[in-house]
Write an enzyme that holds these catalytic residues in place. Structure first.
Site, PDB file in Angstrom:
ATOM      1  N   ASN A  47     -10.093   0.155  -0.470  1.00 28.72           N
ATOM      2  CA  ASN A  47      -8.630   0.213  -0.380  1.00 28.72           C
ATOM      3  C   ASN A  47      -8.041  -0.387  -1.663  1.00 28.72           C
ATOM      4  OD1 ASN A  47      -5.934  -0.139   0.166  1.00 28.72           O
ATOM      5  ND2 ASN A  47      -6.236  -0.950   2.230  1.00 28.72           N
TER       6      ASN A  47
ATOM      7  N   CYS B 283       0.820  -1.230   0.000  1.00 33.48           N
ATOM      8  CA  CYS B 283       0.000   0.000   0.000  1.00 33.48           C
ATOM      9  C   CYS B 283       0.846   1.269   0.000  1.00 33.48           C
ATOM     10  CB  CYS B 283      -0.946  -0.003   1.189  1.00 33.48           C
ATOM     11  SG  CYS B 283      -2.132  -1.347   1.117  1.00 33.48           S
TER      12      CYS B 283
ATOM     13  N   HIS C  77      -3.219   7.588   1.927  1.00 32.23           N
ATOM     14  CA  HIS C  77      -3.638   6.263   1.451  1.00 32.23           C
ATOM     15  C   HIS C  77      -5.060   6.022   1.939  1.00 32.23           C
ATOM     16  CE1 HIS C  77      -3.945   2.093   0.644  1.00 32.23           C
ATOM     17  NE2 HIS C  77      -3.752   1.692   1.878  1.00 32.23           N
TER      18      HIS C  77
HETATM   19  O1  UT7 Z   1      -3.902  -0.743   3.341  1.00 30.92           O
HETATM   20  C1  UT7 Z   1      -3.087  -1.422   4.219  1.00 30.92           C
HETATM   21  C2  UT7 Z   1      -3.313  -0.966   5.568  1.00 30.92           C
HETATM   22  N1  UT7 Z   1      -4.536  -1.541   6.090  1.00 30.92           N
HETATM   23  C3  UT7 Z   1      -5.236  -0.861   6.937  1.00 30.92           C
HETATM   24  O2  UT7 Z   1      -4.918   0.270   7.209  1.00 30.92           O
HETATM   25  C4  UT7 Z   1      -6.394  -1.528   7.620  1.00 30.92           C
HETATM   26  C5  UT7 Z   1      -6.332  -1.246   9.081  1.00 30.92           C
HETATM   27  N2  UT7 Z   1      -7.405  -1.786   9.847  1.00 30.92           N
HETATM   28  C6  UT7 Z   1      -8.695  -1.424   9.716  1.00 30.92           C
HETATM   29  O3  UT7 Z   1      -9.036  -0.656   8.831  1.00 30.92           O
HETATM   30  C7  UT7 Z   1      -9.688  -1.919  10.725  1.00 30.92           C
HETATM   31  O4  UT7 Z   1      -9.007  -2.594  11.768  1.00 30.92           O
HETATM   32  C8  UT7 Z   1     -10.762  -2.876  10.121  1.00 30.92           C
HETATM   33  C9  UT7 Z   1     -11.731  -2.080   9.254  1.00 30.92           C
HETATM   34  C10 UT7 Z   1     -10.074  -3.947   9.310  1.00 30.92           C
HETATM   35  C11 UT7 Z   1     -11.555  -3.517  11.240  1.00 30.92           C
HETATM   36  O5  UT7 Z   1     -12.114  -2.546  12.102  1.00 30.92           O
HETATM   37  P1  UT7 Z   1     -11.981  -2.698  13.692  1.00 30.92           P
HETATM   38  O6  UT7 Z   1     -12.751  -1.608  14.302  1.00 30.92           O
HETATM   39  O7  UT7 Z   1     -10.519  -2.785  14.012  1.00 30.92           O
HETATM   40  O8  UT7 Z   1     -12.737  -4.052  13.950  1.00 30.92           O
HETATM   41  P2  UT7 Z   1     -12.164  -5.406  14.588  1.00 30.92           P
HETATM   42  O9  UT7 Z   1     -11.199  -6.058  13.692  1.00 30.92           O
HETATM   43  O10 UT7 Z   1     -11.779  -5.132  15.997  1.00 30.92           O
HETATM   44  O11 UT7 Z   1     -13.501  -6.255  14.620  1.00 30.92           O
HETATM   45  C12 UT7 Z   1     -14.613  -5.902  15.454  1.00 30.92           C
HETATM   46  C13 UT7 Z   1     -15.660  -6.979  15.322  1.00 30.92           C
HETATM   47  C14 UT7 Z   1     -15.107  -8.393  15.516  1.00 30.92           C
HETATM   48  O12 UT7 Z   1     -16.058  -9.154  16.204  1.00 30.92           O
HETATM   49  P3  UT7 Z   1     -15.853  -9.471  17.778  1.00 30.92           P
HETATM   50  O13 UT7 Z   1     -14.538 -10.165  17.860  1.00 30.92           O
HETATM   51  O14 UT7 Z   1     -15.856  -8.126  18.437  1.00 30.92           O
HETATM   52  O15 UT7 Z   1     -17.039 -10.316  18.084  1.00 30.92           O
HETATM   53  C15 UT7 Z   1     -14.978  -8.910  14.103  1.00 30.92           C
HETATM   54  O16 UT7 Z   1     -15.081 -10.304  14.033  1.00 30.92           O
HETATM   55  O17 UT7 Z   1     -16.225  -6.955  14.004  1.00 30.92           O
HETATM   56  C16 UT7 Z   1     -16.163  -8.260  13.442  1.00 30.92           C
HETATM   57  N3  UT7 Z   1     -16.017  -8.145  11.996  1.00 30.92           N
HETATM   58  C17 UT7 Z   1     -17.057  -7.962  11.178  1.00 30.92           C
HETATM   59  N4  UT7 Z   1     -18.378  -7.857  11.394  1.00 30.92           N
HETATM   60  C18 UT7 Z   1     -19.170  -7.645  10.336  1.00 30.92           C
HETATM   61  C19 UT7 Z   1     -14.876  -8.161  11.266  1.00 30.92           C
HETATM   62  N5  UT7 Z   1     -15.155  -8.000   9.968  1.00 30.92           N
HETATM   63  C20 UT7 Z   1     -16.512  -7.867   9.881  1.00 30.92           C
HETATM   64  C21 UT7 Z   1     -17.391  -7.656   8.816  1.00 30.92           C
HETATM   65  N6  UT7 Z   1     -18.708  -7.559   9.085  1.00 30.92           N
HETATM   66  N7  UT7 Z   1     -16.970  -7.549   7.533  1.00 30.92           N
END
Ligand code: UT7
Length: 324
Positions: free
Chosen positions: A281, A114, A251
């Site tokens: 992304n 990225c 980005h």
């Molecule tokens: O380009 C390269 C660089 N990449 C990035 O910059 C990405 C960086 N990370 C992010 O953008 C965020 O961490 C995400 C968008 C990927 C995730 O957001 P988050 O607020 O960090 O959520 P999380 O991973 O802590 O997940 C929260 C909950 C979890 O459930 P539990 O464990 O709390 O029960 C996940 O399993 O959301 C769940 N979850 C989803 N729910 C519905 C994860 N993906 C999904 C989904 N739909 N697609």
């Protein structure tokens, strides 16, 4: 006198197929609401079957040449930042070179995921500054849809396909920060963080393309901290403060990361270019896509100071300060 890489043209290409968040709801335990609120993404473009990274890159290159009023003969170097090349080799850049009908110069690919476009831009500045190149076509092009695991809701809803291109040409200046062109660059990587964002396949390991794997929360934590730090480094090396920045062009991975970085720098969101809602992304393509969109709608004006920054797999991250 200082020789700087100055922007001469910009263009982009997005695949025709647009997929809204709701399309994922029928096959995954996810929702438009979750994707929108956690990432800011509303839709993304996916390449058609048979539509390759080089096709998107070539179309973006043609658009940038038209914007610059230049011909392929005017270009001597092609750099494509990509992690999703058509083939293991040759480089996508050589495919673009052939597609443009170039019989001279050289092309090569750059892989910093990225952050690839930031690395490519810094290399273009280095080639131009050293006299090795006069006009460089720098492209970020990706088809991340090809490496997504469609059963993994934590990753497949976040990415999209596309390409953006900039043409940079040599210009002699006084070295003042009021001159146009690339003013400063900051590049970093930390290979110890490999495990939080990677693809689980490759030529010499599995002989497959593999799928993207990400520990989103961990990447998020690194992103907010490292993006603000690299932005501050690049501003300090130019002797400028955040107040001087007309546009932050980050980005486009997550709106919450973008907001967090802008807040750390004290920049209001009115001075941030945001396209993540429409593109998702697109990895190395996201910054040139954002530049091209903001140029086309008249937001970017000649002489504006732009701060570009990105982080991704590696981890690799960095920023470029550019007077448009
Ligand atoms: O380009 C390269 C660089 N990449 C990035 O910059 C990405 C960086 N990370 C992010 O953008 C965020 O961490 C995400 C968008 C990927 C995730 O957001 P988050 O607020 O960090 O959520 P999380 O991973 O802590 O997940 C929260 C909950 C979890 O459930 P539990 O464990 O709390 O029960 C996940 O399993 O959301 C769940 N979850 C989803 N729910 C519905 C994860 N993906 C999904 C989904 N739909 N697609």
């Amino acid at each position: 006198m200082t020789r700087r890489a100055v922007v001469a043209g910009v263009g982009h290409r997005l695949p025709e197929r647009v997929v809204e968040n709701a399309a994922f709801e029928s096959r995954l335990d996810t929702s438009d609401e979750w994707i929108r609120s956690r990432s800011g993404i509303e839709r993304r473009h996916f390449a058609a079957e048979g539509e390759c990274t080089s096709d998107l890159a070539l179309a973006a290159a043609r658009a940038a040449l038209a914007d610059a009023g230049l011909e392929p003969e005017d270009i001597d170097t092609v750099i494509v930042a990509t992690s999703t090349p058509d083939l293991t080799f040759p480089a996508v850049a050589t495919m673009v070179q052939a597609g443009l009908g170039m019989r001279h110069g050289y092309g090569f690919d750059m892989q910093a995921v990225c952050a690839g476009f930031i690395f490519a831009l810094a290399n273009a500045q280095a080639l131009i500054g050293s006299g090795l190149a006069r006009r460089v076509l720098v492209i970020g092009a990706e088809t991340f849809s090809r490496i997504l695991d469609w059963d993994d809701r934590t990753t497949c809803v976040l990415f999209g396909d596309g390409a953006g291109a900039l043409i940079l040409e040599a210009a002699e200046g006084t070295g003042a920060v009021s001159d146009r062109g690339v003013l400063a660059c900051d590049l970093n990587s930390d290979g110890r963080q490999h495990g939080i964002l990677y693809v689980d396949g490759g030529v010499s390991s599995t002989q497959t393309a593999g799928h993207l794997r990400m520990q989103g929360k961990e990447v998020f934590r690194h992103a907010v901290e490292k993006l603000a730090a690299t932005a501050e480094t690049v501003l300090a090396s130019a002797g400028l403060g955040p107040d001087a920045v007309d546009w932050l062009v980050p980005h486009q991975a997550n709106l919450r990361i973008i907001r967090g970085t802008a807040a750390k720098l004290g920049l209001p969101m009115q001075r941030v270019v945001v396209t993540v809602q429409d593109h998702g992304n697109t990895s190395a393509a996201s910054i040139p896509l954002a530049l091209s969109v903001a140029h086309a709608d008249g937001r970017l004006r000649r002489g504006d100071l732009l701060l570009l920054e990105a982080i991704g797999g590696g981890l690799a991250w960095g920023s470029v300060l550019l007077r448009w």
